[in-house]
Scaffold this motif. Sequence first.
Motif, PDB file in Angstrom:
ATOM      1  N   ARG A  15       0.732  -1.208   0.137  1.00  0.00           N
ATOM      2  CA  ARG A  15      -0.111   0.020  -0.103  1.00  0.00           C
ATOM      3  C   ARG A  15       0.797   1.246   0.008  1.00  0.00           C
ATOM      4  NH1 ARG A  15      -2.355  -0.478   4.323  1.00  0.00           N
ATOM      5  NH2 ARG A  15      -1.411   0.862   5.703  1.00  0.00           N
ATOM      6  N   GLU A  16       1.786   1.406   0.915  1.00  0.00           N
ATOM      7  CA  GLU A  16       2.784   2.455   1.032  1.00  0.00           C
ATOM      8  C   GLU A  16       3.408   2.812  -0.466  1.00  0.00           C
ATOM      9  OE1 GLU A  16       2.821   4.733   3.089  1.00  0.00           O
ATOM     10  OE2 GLU A  16       1.080   3.726   4.299  1.00  0.00           O
ATOM     11  N   GLU A  17       3.904   1.600  -1.105  1.00  0.00           N
ATOM     12  CA  GLU A  17       4.542   1.822  -2.253  1.00  0.00           C
ATOM     13  C   GLU A  17       3.567   2.470  -3.235  1.00  0.00           C
ATOM     14  OE1 GLU A  17       6.594  -1.124  -5.509  1.00  0.00           O
ATOM     15  OE2 GLU A  17       6.261  -1.873  -3.564  1.00  0.00           O
ATOM     16  N   TYR A  18       2.440   1.836  -3.423  1.00  0.00           N
ATOM     17  CA  TYR A  18       1.369   2.359  -4.232  1.00  0.00           C
ATOM     18  C   TYR A  18       0.983   3.665  -4.028  1.00  0.00           C
ATOM     19  CZ  TYR A  18      -0.984  -1.811  -6.376  1.00  0.00           C
ATOM     20  OH  TYR A  18      -1.168  -2.978  -7.078  1.00  0.00           O
ATOM     21  N   LEU A  19       0.985   4.159  -2.927  1.00  0.00           N
ATOM     22  CA  LEU A  19       0.583   5.757  -2.460  1.00  0.00           C
ATOM     23  C   LEU A  19       1.824   6.462  -3.034  1.00  0.00           C
ATOM     24  CD1 LEU A  19      -0.883   5.378   1.077  1.00  0.00           C
ATOM     25  CD2 LEU A  19      -1.873   6.419  -0.902  1.00  0.00           C
ATOM     26  N   LEU A  22       1.677   6.922  -6.808  1.00  0.00           N
ATOM     27  CA  LEU A  22       0.637   7.675  -7.151  1.00  0.00           C
ATOM     28  C   LEU A  22       0.747   9.138  -6.617  1.00  0.00           C
ATOM     29  CD1 LEU A  22      -2.697   5.490  -6.080  1.00  0.00           C
ATOM     30  CD2 LEU A  22      -1.915   5.999  -8.363  1.00  0.00           C
ATOM     31  N   LEU A  23       1.568   9.509  -5.721  1.00  0.00           N
ATOM     32  CA  LEU A  23       1.796  10.726  -5.297  1.00  0.00           C
ATOM     33  C   LEU A  23       2.773  11.441  -6.142  1.00  0.00           C
ATOM     34  CD1 LEU A  23       1.291  10.394  -1.543  1.00  0.00           C
ATOM     35  CD2 LEU A  23      -0.006  11.623  -3.166  1.00  0.00           C
ATOM     36  N   CYS A  24       3.922  10.273  -6.519  1.00  0.00           N
ATOM     37  CA  CYS A  24       4.694  10.894  -7.374  1.00  0.00           C
ATOM     38  C   CYS A  24       4.547  11.342  -8.956  1.00  0.00           C
ATOM     39  CB  CYS A  24       5.970   9.808  -7.757  1.00  0.00           C
ATOM     40  SG  CYS A  24       7.062   9.862  -6.136  1.00  0.00           S
ATOM     41  N   LEU A  25       3.135  10.704  -9.071  1.00  0.00           N
ATOM     42  CA  LEU A  25       2.600  10.860 -10.494  1.00  0.00           C
ATOM     43  C   LEU A  25       1.792  12.173 -10.431  1.00  0.00           C
ATOM     44  CD1 LEU A  25       1.828   9.885 -13.296  1.00  0.00           C
ATOM     45  CD2 LEU A  25      -0.045   8.531 -12.286  1.00  0.00           C
ATOM     46  N   THR A  51      -7.592   5.584  -5.334  1.00  0.00           N
ATOM     47  CA  THR A  51      -8.187   5.829  -6.625  1.00  0.00           C
ATOM     48  C   THR A  51      -7.132   7.016  -7.152  1.00  0.00           C
ATOM     49  OG1 THR A  51     -10.307   5.095  -6.122  1.00  0.00           O
ATOM     50  CG2 THR A  51     -10.119   6.595  -7.966  1.00  0.00           C
ATOM     51  N   TYR A  52      -6.938   7.000  -8.443  1.00  0.00           N
ATOM     52  CA  TYR A  52      -6.081   8.196  -8.966  1.00  0.00           C
ATOM     53  C   TYR A  52      -7.232   8.717 -10.039  1.00  0.00           C
ATOM     54  CZ  TYR A  52      -2.822  10.314 -12.243  1.00  0.00           C
ATOM     55  OH  TYR A  52      -2.113  11.313 -13.156  1.00  0.00           O
ATOM     56  N   VAL A  53      -7.525  10.007  -9.781  1.00  0.00           N
ATOM     57  CA  VAL A  53      -8.575  10.657 -10.839  1.00  0.00           C
ATOM     58  C   VAL A  53      -7.845  12.010 -11.401  1.00  0.00           C
ATOM     59  CG1 VAL A  53     -10.694  11.840 -10.817  1.00  0.00           C
ATOM     60  CG2 VAL A  53     -10.397  10.023  -9.058  1.00  0.00           C
ATOM     61  N   VAL A  54      -7.667  12.046 -12.717  1.00  0.00           N
ATOM     62  CA  VAL A  54      -7.227  13.211 -13.072  1.00  0.00           C
ATOM     63  C   VAL A  54      -8.233  13.771 -14.312  1.00  0.00           C
ATOM     64  CG1 VAL A  54      -5.764  11.771 -15.058  1.00  0.00           C
ATOM     65  CG2 VAL A  54      -5.000  14.228 -14.397  1.00  0.00           C
ATOM     66  N   THR A  55      -8.460  14.972 -14.430  1.00  0.00           N
ATOM     67  CA  THR A  55      -9.319  15.875 -15.318  1.00  0.00           C
ATOM     68  C   THR A  55      -8.414  16.531 -16.235  1.00  0.00           C
ATOM     69  OG1 THR A  55     -10.822  15.839 -13.427  1.00  0.00           O
ATOM     70  CG2 THR A  55     -11.268  17.134 -15.714  1.00  0.00           C
ATOM     71  N   PHE A  71       3.365   8.267 -16.336  1.00  0.00           N
ATOM     72  CA  PHE A  71       2.297   7.439 -16.241  1.00  0.00           C
ATOM     73  C   PHE A  71       2.483   6.012 -16.415  1.00  0.00           C
ATOM     74  CE2 PHE A  71      -1.601   5.180 -17.817  1.00  0.00           C
ATOM     75  CZ  PHE A  71      -2.473   5.565 -16.984  1.00  0.00           C
ATOM     76  N   ARG A  72       3.430   5.553 -17.259  1.00  0.00           N
ATOM     77  CA  ARG A  72       3.725   4.218 -17.534  1.00  0.00           C
ATOM     78  C   ARG A  72       4.246   3.512 -16.193  1.00  0.00           C
ATOM     79  NH1 ARG A  72       3.649   2.543 -22.924  1.00  0.00           N
ATOM     80  NH2 ARG A  72       3.579   4.363 -24.401  1.00  0.00           N
ATOM     81  N   ARG A  73       4.758   4.475 -15.283  1.00  0.00           N
ATOM     82  CA  ARG A  73       5.219   3.740 -13.986  1.00  0.00           C
ATOM     83  C   ARG A  73       4.056   3.054 -13.429  1.00  0.00           C
ATOM     84  NH1 ARG A  73       7.757   7.813 -10.453  1.00  0.00           N
ATOM     85  NH2 ARG A  73       7.812   5.864  -8.925  1.00  0.00           N
ATOM     86  N   LEU A  74       2.558   3.635 -13.513  1.00  0.00           N
ATOM     87  CA  LEU A  74       1.644   3.213 -12.736  1.00  0.00           C
ATOM     88  C   LEU A  74       1.303   1.828 -13.343  1.00  0.00           C
ATOM     89  CD1 LEU A  74      -0.604   3.591 -10.932  1.00  0.00           C
ATOM     90  CD2 LEU A  74      -1.828   5.087 -12.492  1.00  0.00           C
ATOM     91  N   LEU A  75       1.367   1.418 -14.774  1.00  0.00           N
ATOM     92  CA  LEU A  75       0.907   0.311 -15.182  1.00  0.00           C
ATOM     93  C   LEU A  75       1.321  -1.033 -14.521  1.00  0.00           C
ATOM     94  CD1 LEU A  75       1.509   1.127 -18.969  1.00  0.00           C
ATOM     95  CD2 LEU A  75      -0.589   1.456 -17.769  1.00  0.00           C
ATOM     96  N   PRO A  76       2.475  -1.329 -14.009  1.00  0.00           N
ATOM     97  CA  PRO A  76       2.418  -2.560 -13.312  1.00  0.00           C
ATOM     98  C   PRO A  76       1.665  -2.527 -11.731  1.00  0.00           C
ATOM     99  CG  PRO A  76       4.734  -1.568 -13.671  1.00  0.00           C
ATOM    100  CD  PRO A  76       3.710  -0.516 -13.875  1.00  0.00           C
TER     101      PRO A  76
END
Length: 115
Positions: A15-19, A22-25, A51-55, A71-76
Amino acid sequence: MIQASFRLVAPEEKREEYLTVLLCLKGPTEALAECRACRVLQDVEDKNVLTYVVTWENQEDLEEHICSDRFRRLLPYIEMSQEPPEVDFSTIDQVRGIEFMVQVLDSKTPTRRGA
């Protein structure tokens, strides 16, 4: 405008790694002029649901973001989601603020008689 939403369920130990990812993105993304909003949300009932939300102003800007190295860093992480990820793209043709809510409330509030 177009909004992209990615709902992921992180494995508890990641979870911390995910966060962090996401925050780096989020930071560099929301700094772009074409980005209207960028949010990282954590579910209050299950802290592993993120949840990552972008407009974006338009689809071309969104497509450029999706193709970016950042963004591609998020794919895995999308692939590692504990549940099938929920990925939604929504076109938004109108955005209203609090004045709309006030207008609706004023129009639907019964007038008080004898007050």
